[in-house]
Design a protein around this motif. Sequence first.
Motif, mmCIF file in Angstrom:
data_model
loop_
_atom_site.group_PDB
_atom_site.id
_atom_site.type_symbol
_atom_site.label_atom_id
_atom_site.label_comp_id
_atom_site.label_asym_id
_atom_site.label_seq_id
_atom_site.Cartn_x
_atom_site.Cartn_y
_atom_site.Cartn_z
ATOM 1 N N PHE A 6 6.149 0.296 7.997
ATOM 2 C CA PHE A 6 6.235 0.378 6.548
ATOM 3 C C PHE A 6 7.136 1.553 6.209
ATOM 4 O O PHE A 6 7.452 2.387 7.063
ATOM 5 C CB PHE A 6 4.851 0.544 5.912
ATOM 6 N N ASP A 7 7.560 1.631 4.974
ATOM 7 C CA ASP A 7 8.441 2.711 4.520
ATOM 8 C C ASP A 7 7.621 3.997 4.436
ATOM 9 O O ASP A 7 6.759 4.130 3.556
ATOM 10 C CB ASP A 7 9.041 2.342 3.165
ATOM 11 N N GLN A 8 7.866 4.938 5.335
ATOM 12 C CA GLN A 8 7.102 6.180 5.390
ATOM 13 C C GLN A 8 7.724 7.300 4.565
ATOM 14 O O GLN A 8 7.259 8.449 4.615
ATOM 15 C CB GLN A 8 6.934 6.627 6.844
ATOM 16 N N PRO A 63 0.795 -1.238 0.000
ATOM 17 C CA PRO A 63 0.000 0.000 0.000
ATOM 18 C C PRO A 63 0.824 1.283 0.000
ATOM 19 O O PRO A 63 0.477 2.245 -0.680
ATOM 20 C CB PRO A 63 -0.829 -0.128 1.288
ATOM 21 N N ALA A 64 1.922 1.329 0.786
ATOM 22 C CA ALA A 64 2.729 2.557 0.832
ATOM 23 C C ALA A 64 3.331 2.861 -0.533
ATOM 24 O O ALA A 64 3.342 4.012 -0.985
ATOM 25 C CB ALA A 64 3.831 2.427 1.889
ATOM 26 N N ALA A 65 3.831 1.826 -1.200
ATOM 27 C CA ALA A 65 4.401 2.024 -2.537
ATOM 28 C C ALA A 65 3.326 2.434 -3.532
ATOM 29 O O ALA A 65 3.593 3.222 -4.455
ATOM 30 C CB ALA A 65 5.083 0.741 -3.006
ATOM 31 N N ALA A 66 2.103 1.950 -3.359
ATOM 32 C CA ALA A 66 1.004 2.347 -4.245
ATOM 33 C C ALA A 66 0.726 3.835 -4.138
ATOM 34 O O ALA A 66 0.483 4.520 -5.137
ATOM 35 C CB ALA A 66 -0.251 1.540 -3.910
ATOM 36 N N VAL A 67 0.777 4.366 -2.910
ATOM 37 C CA VAL A 67 0.550 5.801 -2.721
ATOM 38 C C VAL A 67 1.724 6.600 -3.283
ATOM 39 O O VAL A 67 1.539 7.589 -3.996
ATOM 40 C CB VAL A 67 0.340 6.125 -1.228
ATOM 41 N N ARG A 68 2.954 6.171 -2.962
ATOM 42 C CA ARG A 68 4.125 6.896 -3.460
ATOM 43 C C ARG A 68 4.178 6.896 -4.989
ATOM 44 O O ARG A 68 4.586 7.876 -5.604
ATOM 45 C CB ARG A 68 5.419 6.281 -2.904
ATOM 46 N N THR A 105 1.353 10.685 7.740
ATOM 47 C CA THR A 105 0.622 9.576 8.342
ATOM 48 C C THR A 105 -0.252 10.059 9.489
ATOM 49 O O THR A 105 -0.016 11.123 10.077
ATOM 50 C CB THR A 105 1.582 8.492 8.883
ATOM 51 N N GLU A 106 -1.254 9.254 9.792
ATOM 52 C CA GLU A 106 -2.140 9.486 10.933
ATOM 53 C C GLU A 106 -2.367 8.135 11.611
ATOM 54 O O GLU A 106 -2.778 7.167 10.959
ATOM 55 C CB GLU A 106 -3.477 10.063 10.463
ATOM 56 N N LEU A 107 -2.098 8.061 12.909
ATOM 57 C CA LEU A 107 -2.359 6.835 13.652
ATOM 58 C C LEU A 107 -3.863 6.686 13.856
ATOM 59 O O LEU A 107 -4.522 7.579 14.386
ATOM 60 C CB LEU A 107 -1.650 6.877 15.005
ATOM 61 N N LEU A 108 -4.396 5.551 13.426
ATOM 62 C CA LEU A 108 -5.827 5.304 13.557
ATOM 63 C C LEU A 108 -6.155 4.432 14.762
ATOM 64 O O LEU A 108 -7.105 4.695 15.495
ATOM 65 C CB LEU A 108 -6.367 4.623 12.282
ATOM 66 N N LEU A 109 -5.363 3.378 14.965
ATOM 67 C CA LEU A 109 -5.740 2.376 15.960
ATOM 68 C C LEU A 109 -4.500 1.651 16.465
ATOM 69 O O LEU A 109 -3.600 1.329 15.682
ATOM 70 C CB LEU A 109 -6.700 1.372 15.325
ATOM 71 N N THR A 110 -4.445 1.410 17.760
ATOM 72 C CA THR A 110 -3.392 0.597 18.368
ATOM 73 C C THR A 110 -4.051 -0.583 19.068
ATOM 74 O O THR A 110 -5.025 -0.400 19.807
ATOM 75 C CB THR A 110 -2.569 1.410 19.377
ATOM 76 N N GLU A 111 -3.538 -1.768 18.820
ATOM 77 C CA GLU A 111 -4.087 -2.960 19.461
ATOM 78 C C GLU A 111 -2.949 -3.907 19.823
ATOM 79 O O GLU A 111 -1.878 -3.880 19.204
ATOM 80 C CB GLU A 111 -5.086 -3.667 18.550
ATOM 81 N N PRO A 112 -3.149 -4.747 20.843
ATOM 82 C CA PRO A 112 -2.091 -5.691 21.212
ATOM 83 C C PRO A 112 -1.911 -6.767 20.150
ATOM 84 O O PRO A 112 -2.806 -7.019 19.331
ATOM 85 C CB PRO A 112 -2.601 -6.299 22.523
ATOM 86 N N ARG A 113 -0.742 -7.379 20.182
ATOM 87 C CA ARG A 113 -0.500 -8.562 19.352
ATOM 88 C C ARG A 113 -0.484 -9.806 20.233
ATOM 89 O O ARG A 113 -0.196 -9.725 21.428
ATOM 90 C CB ARG A 113 0.834 -8.440 18.609
ATOM 91 N N TRP A 137 -0.635 9.141 3.204
ATOM 92 C CA TRP A 137 -0.940 9.834 1.961
ATOM 93 C C TRP A 137 0.282 10.664 1.562
ATOM 94 O O TRP A 137 1.180 10.898 2.374
ATOM 95 C CB TRP A 137 -2.177 10.713 2.130
ATOM 96 N N PRO A 138 0.381 11.126 0.312
ATOM 97 C CA PRO A 138 1.558 11.877 -0.128
ATOM 98 C C PRO A 138 1.759 13.153 0.682
ATOM 99 O O PRO A 138 0.797 13.857 1.000
ATOM 100 C CB PRO A 138 1.266 12.204 -1.599
#
Length: 311
Positions: free
Chosen positions: A152-154, A134-139, A159-167, A280-281
Amino acid sequence: MDEVELRELRYFIAVAEELNFTRAAGRLGLAQPPLSAAIGKLERKLGVRLLERTSRRVTLTPAGAVLLEQGRITLEAAGAAIERARRAGTQPGRLTVAVKPGTGTDLLSKIMQRCAEHPRLPPVHLLFGHPGGPAAAVRGGAADVAVLRAPFDQRGLDTELLLTEPRVAVLPAGHRLAGRAELRRADLAGEPMPHWAGSPDPIAAAYWSGADTPGRAPDPRYGEPPPGPEINDISQLLDAVTLGRAVAYVPASVAHQHHAADLVFIPVSDLSPSQVMAAWPQLSRSRAVAGFVRAAAEVAAAHADQAAALA
């Protein structure tokens, strides 16, 4: 200074990456003499030497190292501009959102519903399976915005953090630790871990193997996990675990979406969380992108509140 052409940058980057004119010429589909002449012409245009050539090797000068870095950015930006212009002409009035399978269908479906109800947002088209992610698709201009999990490669993205969840750890049901209520990373030291297909990414590899948790001294017990199977998506990861070929760490939401008698999901006390982000760009001034990110953030906040209430 004469205008530098994109073709000349492409030629130089090939030589700079290969550090060999013969290999670079083969990569470009050219004969070596025209390639050497083109590089010489570029150096004369810039008034600096880009490469040091001897009979045995080719090396970058300081100016060449700078042009390699900046030239890659320039070519990528030019390609993205062309792709965005092409999409604007062939797919007008559409917002393309790149996603990766396994990002979280529940959250995505709620975001899509919110966007469909928004009177000022254009129709949203989801782009799955872009070769570079996805990141490469936007770039590269194939998508306007992405919803994806870190890391991911930023580079070149806001960027905007939407959600944090445990693994959690996912193990085959017959695993020796399958009956535990909680694990630590050390419990799975020496276990094979799946690795993602594509170019090696040390940051992503550390994340997926659980070696990225900050604030801890290296522990030799963790070591370098044995090589596990190569995977392309979460479904393949779960198949590899089911078959007993690996153990893995996955976001907690994956456990809620994939109930199976032959898998167990166990909390891990010292594992970094999973973060879902919008990207997003950096230079984007699109109102549609801004509206989508705002809607996604609102939906994610409500989603997190609901998950906390059910916990």
